[in-house]
Motif scaffolding. Structure first.
Motif, PDB file in Angstrom:
ATOM      1  N   GLU A   1       1.090   4.018  13.921  1.00 59.67           N
ATOM      2  CA  GLU A   1       2.493   3.962  13.455  1.00 59.67           C
ATOM      3  C   GLU A   1       2.850   2.596  12.849  1.00 59.67           C
ATOM      4  OE1 GLU A   1       2.721   3.555  18.056  1.00 59.67           O
ATOM      5  OE2 GLU A   1       1.611   4.752  16.595  1.00 59.67           O
ATOM      6  N   LEU A   2       2.032   1.574  13.121  1.00 60.82           N
ATOM      7  CA  LEU A   2       2.310   0.250  12.557  1.00 60.82           C
ATOM      8  C   LEU A   2       2.144   0.238  11.042  1.00 60.82           C
ATOM      9  CD1 LEU A   2       0.587  -2.138  15.152  1.00 60.82           C
ATOM     10  CD2 LEU A   2       2.967  -1.447  15.035  1.00 60.82           C
ATOM     11  N   THR A   3       1.400   1.213  10.511  1.00 64.85           N
ATOM     12  CA  THR A   3       1.208   1.276   9.050  1.00 64.85           C
ATOM     13  C   THR A   3       2.502   1.611   8.325  1.00 64.85           C
ATOM     14  OG1 THR A   3       0.549   3.598   9.157  1.00 64.85           O
ATOM     15  CG2 THR A   3      -1.211   1.955   9.278  1.00 64.85           C
ATOM     16  N   GLU A   4       3.485   2.154   9.056  1.00 67.23           N
ATOM     17  CA  GLU A   4       4.788   2.453   8.446  1.00 67.23           C
ATOM     18  C   GLU A   4       5.578   1.171   8.200  1.00 67.23           C
ATOM     19  OE1 GLU A   4       6.265   5.443   7.444  1.00 67.23           O
ATOM     20  OE2 GLU A   4       4.178   6.075   7.601  1.00 67.23           O
ATOM     21  N   ILE A   5       5.328   0.146   9.045  1.00 71.79           N
ATOM     22  CA  ILE A   5       6.084  -1.110   8.937  1.00 71.79           C
ATOM     23  C   ILE A   5       5.368  -2.089   8.014  1.00 71.79           C
ATOM     24  CG2 ILE A   5       7.022  -3.074  10.238  1.00 71.79           C
ATOM     25  CD1 ILE A   5       7.062  -1.038  12.675  1.00 71.79           C
ATOM     26  N   VAL A   6       4.058  -2.243   8.219  1.00 66.06           N
ATOM     27  CA  VAL A   6       3.249  -3.082   7.317  1.00 66.06           C
ATOM     28  C   VAL A   6       2.292  -2.135   6.593  1.00 66.06           C
ATOM     29  CG1 VAL A   6       1.600  -4.981   7.144  1.00 66.06           C
ATOM     30  CG2 VAL A   6       3.389  -5.060   8.883  1.00 66.06           C
ATOM     31  N   ASN A   7       2.643  -1.770   5.348  1.00 64.49           N
ATOM     32  CA  ASN A   7       1.802  -0.790   4.648  1.00 64.49           C
ATOM     33  C   ASN A   7       0.566  -1.447   4.042  1.00 64.49           C
ATOM     34  OD1 ASN A   7       2.532  -1.900   2.102  1.00 64.49           O
ATOM     35  ND2 ASN A   7       4.361  -0.620   2.023  1.00 64.49           N
ATOM     36  N   GLU A   8      -0.296  -0.626   3.460  1.00 66.47           N
ATOM     37  CA  GLU A   8      -1.585  -1.118   2.965  1.00 66.47           C
ATOM     38  C   GLU A   8      -1.425  -2.177   1.879  1.00 66.47           C
ATOM     39  OE1 GLU A   8      -5.594   0.102   0.616  1.00 66.47           O
ATOM     40  OE2 GLU A   8      -3.652   0.973   0.148  1.00 66.47           O
TER      41      GLU A   8
ATOM     42  N   ILE B   1       2.935   4.749  -5.793  1.00 71.51           N
ATOM     43  CA  ILE B   1       4.376   4.716  -6.084  1.00 71.51           C
ATOM     44  C   ILE B   1       4.920   6.143  -6.149  1.00 71.51           C
ATOM     45  CG2 ILE B   1       6.059   4.131  -7.895  1.00 71.51           C
ATOM     46  CD1 ILE B   1       4.403   1.585  -8.396  1.00 71.51           C
ATOM     47  N   ALA B   2       4.097   7.076  -6.674  1.00 71.73           N
ATOM     48  CA  ALA B   2       4.517   8.489  -6.753  1.00 71.73           C
ATOM     49  C   ALA B   2       4.794   9.054  -5.356  1.00 71.73           C
ATOM     50  CB  ALA B   2       3.439   9.312  -7.452  1.00 71.73           C
ATOM     51  N   ASP B   3       3.972   8.673  -4.357  1.00 67.61           N
ATOM     52  CA  ASP B   3       4.176   9.145  -2.979  1.00 67.61           C
ATOM     53  C   ASP B   3       5.499   8.636  -2.424  1.00 67.61           C
ATOM     54  OD1 ASP B   3       1.683  10.384  -2.993  1.00 67.61           O
ATOM     55  OD2 ASP B   3       0.663   8.581  -2.254  1.00 67.61           O
TER      56      ASP B   3
ATOM     57  N   ALA C   1      20.283   0.134   0.101  1.00 75.24           N
ATOM     58  CA  ALA C   1      19.376  -0.978  -0.177  1.00 75.24           C
ATOM     59  C   ALA C   1      18.474  -1.285   1.012  1.00 75.24           C
ATOM     60  CB  ALA C   1      20.167  -2.228  -0.572  1.00 75.24           C
ATOM     61  N   GLU C   2      18.980  -1.042   2.222  1.00 79.10           N
ATOM     62  CA  GLU C   2      18.194  -1.336   3.429  1.00 79.10           C
ATOM     63  C   GLU C   2      17.383  -0.134   3.904  1.00 79.10           C
ATOM     64  OE1 GLU C   2      17.690  -4.263   4.897  1.00 79.10           O
ATOM     65  OE2 GLU C   2      18.902  -5.165   3.323  1.00 79.10           O
ATOM     66  N   ALA C   3      17.547   1.017   3.241  1.00 82.81           N
ATOM     67  CA  ALA C   3      16.792   2.221   3.644  1.00 82.81           C
ATOM     68  C   ALA C   3      15.292   1.956   3.500  1.00 82.81           C
ATOM     69  CB  ALA C   3      17.205   3.406   2.776  1.00 82.81           C
ATOM     70  N   ALA C   4      14.527   2.418   4.480  1.00 84.55           N
ATOM     71  CA  ALA C   4      13.079   2.143   4.517  1.00 84.55           C
ATOM     72  C   ALA C   4      12.361   2.550   3.225  1.00 84.55           C
ATOM     73  CB  ALA C   4      12.450   2.811   5.729  1.00 84.55           C
ATOM     74  N   PRO C   5      12.616   3.754   2.668  1.00 86.91           N
ATOM     75  CA  PRO C   5      11.898   4.142   1.441  1.00 86.91           C
ATOM     76  C   PRO C   5      12.201   3.227   0.245  1.00 86.91           C
ATOM     77  CG  PRO C   5      12.885   6.060   2.483  1.00 86.91           C
ATOM     78  CD  PRO C   5      13.451   4.870   3.168  1.00 86.91           C
TER      79      PRO C   5
ATOM     80  N   ARG D   1      13.135  -0.014   0.413  1.00 85.85           N
ATOM     81  CA  ARG D   1      12.425  -1.272   0.679  1.00 85.85           C
ATOM     82  C   ARG D   1      10.937  -1.114   0.362  1.00 85.85           C
ATOM     83  NH1 ARG D   1      15.160  -4.891   4.643  1.00 85.85           N
ATOM     84  NH2 ARG D   1      13.102  -5.820   4.865  1.00 85.85           N
ATOM     85  N   LYS D   2      10.383   0.028   0.799  1.00 87.97           N
ATOM     86  CA  LYS D   2       8.953   0.273   0.595  1.00 87.97           C
ATOM     87  C   LYS D   2       8.627   0.331  -0.902  1.00 87.97           C
ATOM     88  CE  LYS D   2       6.833   3.291   3.332  1.00 87.97           C
ATOM     89  NZ  LYS D   2       6.321   4.588   3.846  1.00 87.97           N
ATOM     90  N   LEU D   3       9.496   1.001  -1.679  1.00 86.38           N
ATOM     91  CA  LEU D   3       9.273   1.131  -3.122  1.00 86.38           C
ATOM     92  C   LEU D   3       9.310  -0.234  -3.812  1.00 86.38           C
ATOM     93  CD1 LEU D   3       8.966   3.002  -5.628  1.00 86.38           C
ATOM     94  CD2 LEU D   3      11.456   2.973  -5.802  1.00 86.38           C
ATOM     95  N   VAL D   4      10.344  -1.031  -3.516  1.00 87.93           N
ATOM     96  CA  VAL D   4      10.490  -2.349  -4.138  1.00 87.93           C
ATOM     97  C   VAL D   4       9.310  -3.257  -3.749  1.00 87.93           C
ATOM     98  CG1 VAL D   4      11.905  -4.449  -4.207  1.00 87.93           C
ATOM     99  CG2 VAL D   4      13.003  -2.213  -4.363  1.00 87.93           C
ATOM    100  N   ASN D   5       8.958  -3.228  -2.457  1.00 88.48           N
ATOM    101  CA  ASN D   5       7.826  -4.044  -1.986  1.00 88.48           C
ATOM    102  C   ASN D   5       6.539  -3.669  -2.711  1.00 88.48           C
ATOM    103  OD1 ASN D   5       9.636  -5.083  -0.185  1.00 88.48           O
ATOM    104  ND2 ASN D   5       8.813  -4.058   1.619  1.00 88.48           N
TER     105      ASN D   5
END
Length: 572
Positions: free
Chosen positions: A73-80, A149-151, A182-186, A188-192
């Motif tokens: 589950e840590l991969t959700e917070i720090v992705n690849e 990015i598509a995912d 802006a703070e929603a996880a998806p 943040r994930k997209l911008v990151n």
């Protein structure tokens, strides 16, 4: 102040004094290599012992990742993407405060952890592991979980919180709703992901563009824009706000342009991202300019200048006074050439002052002055002040008007060498441009020592470079007959994985160097036509941009299309 790693290795008994001096001498030959890497390469100490010494030096715990079970589950917070970019792997979570423990491969790069904190929402704690173990753990942990990015866009479309905002009236400013998005996880994930992938692909700019029916994201690699998978249009304010939060801008202000910056530390190199927002008809357009020191080679030997031109340029820049112009359109590499030049001239005995808008790269030993027209710090005003600072060499970022040109001329006449840029199509046109500005011809001839015109062209990918014979039509574009072409070699890039199937990888400069002499100065005073002046420059050895480009084509460095796109056919 922390002890040096070499001292710690000696204190722990892993090296003796003689071995340490051997390591230091070896490191001087490769200044970028870390002392621990040098010691292991020489076989004087094991990697495990270097890790223990690092832990002792930095006060951090050393862990072994080989047998460690890491919660998926840590991969959700720090992705690849984050793990690979920052060379870290998440290993555990504290259930009380939700903080994450990450193992770092490069703990000595202290800014890495601060940069990573901009991308995650939870507190971070760091431990040390070897680089090989971190890489192996990343491969194990993220196997089959790589996201594109598509995912992430698909994830956004299925997110209930974000979908609820789809039909919101975009003309009303609901700060709470925008902050929530802006703070929603998806989001943040997209911008990151976009930021880190763009840096990995060596992009120079990222464009976030709202239109009436769609929201486009494009990034520029080697001067060409490529489109990414577009997110839903209603996310435009959320993505703009997320970028504003990261660059400390006002998310409530959507009517005025704003400028900010994001600083990241990736793999020990500082990446500076300039953020510019612009209100448009359908929302805020945001453009990020990525300034990565590892991409730009501030070395005259690495900018693609032909050996003979480089030898003449090196002689020219050593002159004690006068003006040296570098010309070309926007994004033609003028700043890089000047930085590389100043880098070479940067010696203890000379004081070098630059005035730029903005200061793009910080170089030790140079006094760099940022321009700010809003408070009256123009090129002309800064240049006047610089002359009272006892400089030897001066860089004026751009000569835009007669006032700046006149002060540059005064500086050169009082014993300074002045470097500056102009926007002209070729080297001879620079003289005409100064005359059009209102600079008297006798001052032009008294001060201008040389003009360098340049363009940037894409380099053919080394992995898929293929030889071919151009058609007659293509030959006509570069002014060559079929007979002439058969005597030369031509290449193109087929396209492969290494170059994202573009056929190109990286860029290089093509140059046109004009050296002033008495005959040319006389022609300037007599106000000869530009065509006559250009012909005279060629008689005295000036190689045009097109001629330089043709040489680079035959060497297999670039393609016919690139040279045709960036240069005009010479009238011979």
């Amino acid at each position: 102040m922390a002890r040096r790693l070499g001292t710690v290795l000696v204190d722990l008994g892993y090296l003796d004094e003689e071995q340490l001096w051997k390591v230091i001498e070896e490191q001087k030959k490769n200044p970028g290599e870390l002392i621990g890497k040098v010691a292991t390469r020489l076989g004087l100490v094991s990697e495990d012992r270097v890790m223990k010494a690092l832990g002792e030096q930095l006060g951090m715990k050393v862990v072994r990742l080989a047998d460690m079970a890491i919660p998926s589950e840590l991969t959700e917070i720090v992705n690849e993407t984050m793990a690979t970019a920052f060379k870290v792997v998440p290993i555990s979570m504290n259930k009380k405060d939700k903080s994450i423990k990450v193992a770092m491969a490069e703990p000595q790069n202290l800014g890495t952890l601060d940069s990573l904190r901009q991308f995650v929402t939870v507190p971070l704690e760091a431990v040390i592991a070897t680089e090989d173990e971190v890489k192996a753990a990343i491969e194990r942990l993220y196997a089959g979980k790589q996201q594109s990015i598509a995912d992430v866009v698909k994830e956004i479309e299925n997110d209930k919180v974000l979908t609820a905002h789809r039909n919101r009236n975009e003309n009303t400013v609901d700060l709470e709703a925008i902050e929530e998005m802006a703070e929603a996880a998806p989001v943040r994930k997209l911008v990151n992901m976009i930021l880190l992938l763009s840096i990995r692909d060596k992009a120079s700019d990222i464009h976030f563009e709202p239109f009436e029916e769609e929201y486009k994201i494009r990034y520029r690699v080697d001067g060409v824009l490529y489109e990414l998978v577009p997110p839903p249009k209603h996310l435009s304010p959320a993505i703009a706000s997320r970028l504003k939060v990261m660059s400390n801008l006002d998310i409530a202000e959507r009517r005025l342009p704003q400028d900010g910056r994001i600083e990241l530390n990736l793999g020990g190199s500082q990446v500076d991202i300039r953020v510019s927002t612009l209100p448009t008809l359908f929302g805020e357009s945001v453009v990020l300019r990525i300034l990565d020191r590892t991409v730009v080679q501030l070395d005259l030997n690495k900018i693609g200048m032909p050996t003979d031109t480089l030898a003449v340029w090196r002689t020219l820049i050593e002159k004690p006074n006068g003006i040296i112009l570098v010309t070309g359109p926007t994004s033609s590499g003028k700043t890089t050439t000047l930085y590389a030049t100043l880098n070479e001239l940067n010696k203890v005995e000379d004081k070098i002052i630059t005035t730029e808008e903005p200061v793009e790269y910080d170089i030790d030993g140079l006094v760099q002055v940022p321009i700010n027209p809003e408070i009256g710090v123009t090129f002309a005003a800064a240049l006047r002040a610089i002359l009272r600072q006892d400089p030897d060499k001066i860089l004026v970022g751009e000569t835009r008007d007669l006032e700046t040109a006149e002060i540059s001329i005064q500086a050169s006449l009082t014993g300074h060498i002045v470097f500056t840029t102009l926007h002209t199509n070729d080297a001879p046109s620079a003289i005409t441009r100064l005359r059009d500005m209102g600079v008297p011809t006798f001052l032009i001839t008294a001060t201008i020592e040389g003009v360098l015109a340049q363009r940037l062209v894409r380099k053919i990918c080394n992995f898929c470079r293929t030889e071919f014979t151009p058609s007659v039509e293509v030959g006509m574009e570069i002014g060559m007959t079929m007979e002439q072409m058969l005597q030369k070699k031509f290449y193109y890039g087929k396209g492969c994985e290494k170059c994202n199937n573009t056929g190109y990888k990286g860029r290089m400069g093509i140059y046109e160097l004009l050296l002033m002499n008495d005959t040319l100065r006389e022609m300037v005073v007599n106000e000869s036509s530009l065509d006559d002046f250009r012909s005279a420059c060629r008689r005295f050895g000036m190689r045009t941009l097109r001629e330089t480009g043709l040489t680079q084509i035959h060497q297999g460095l670039t393609s016919i299309e690139e040279i045709v796109r960036e240069t005009i056919l010479d009238d011979i």
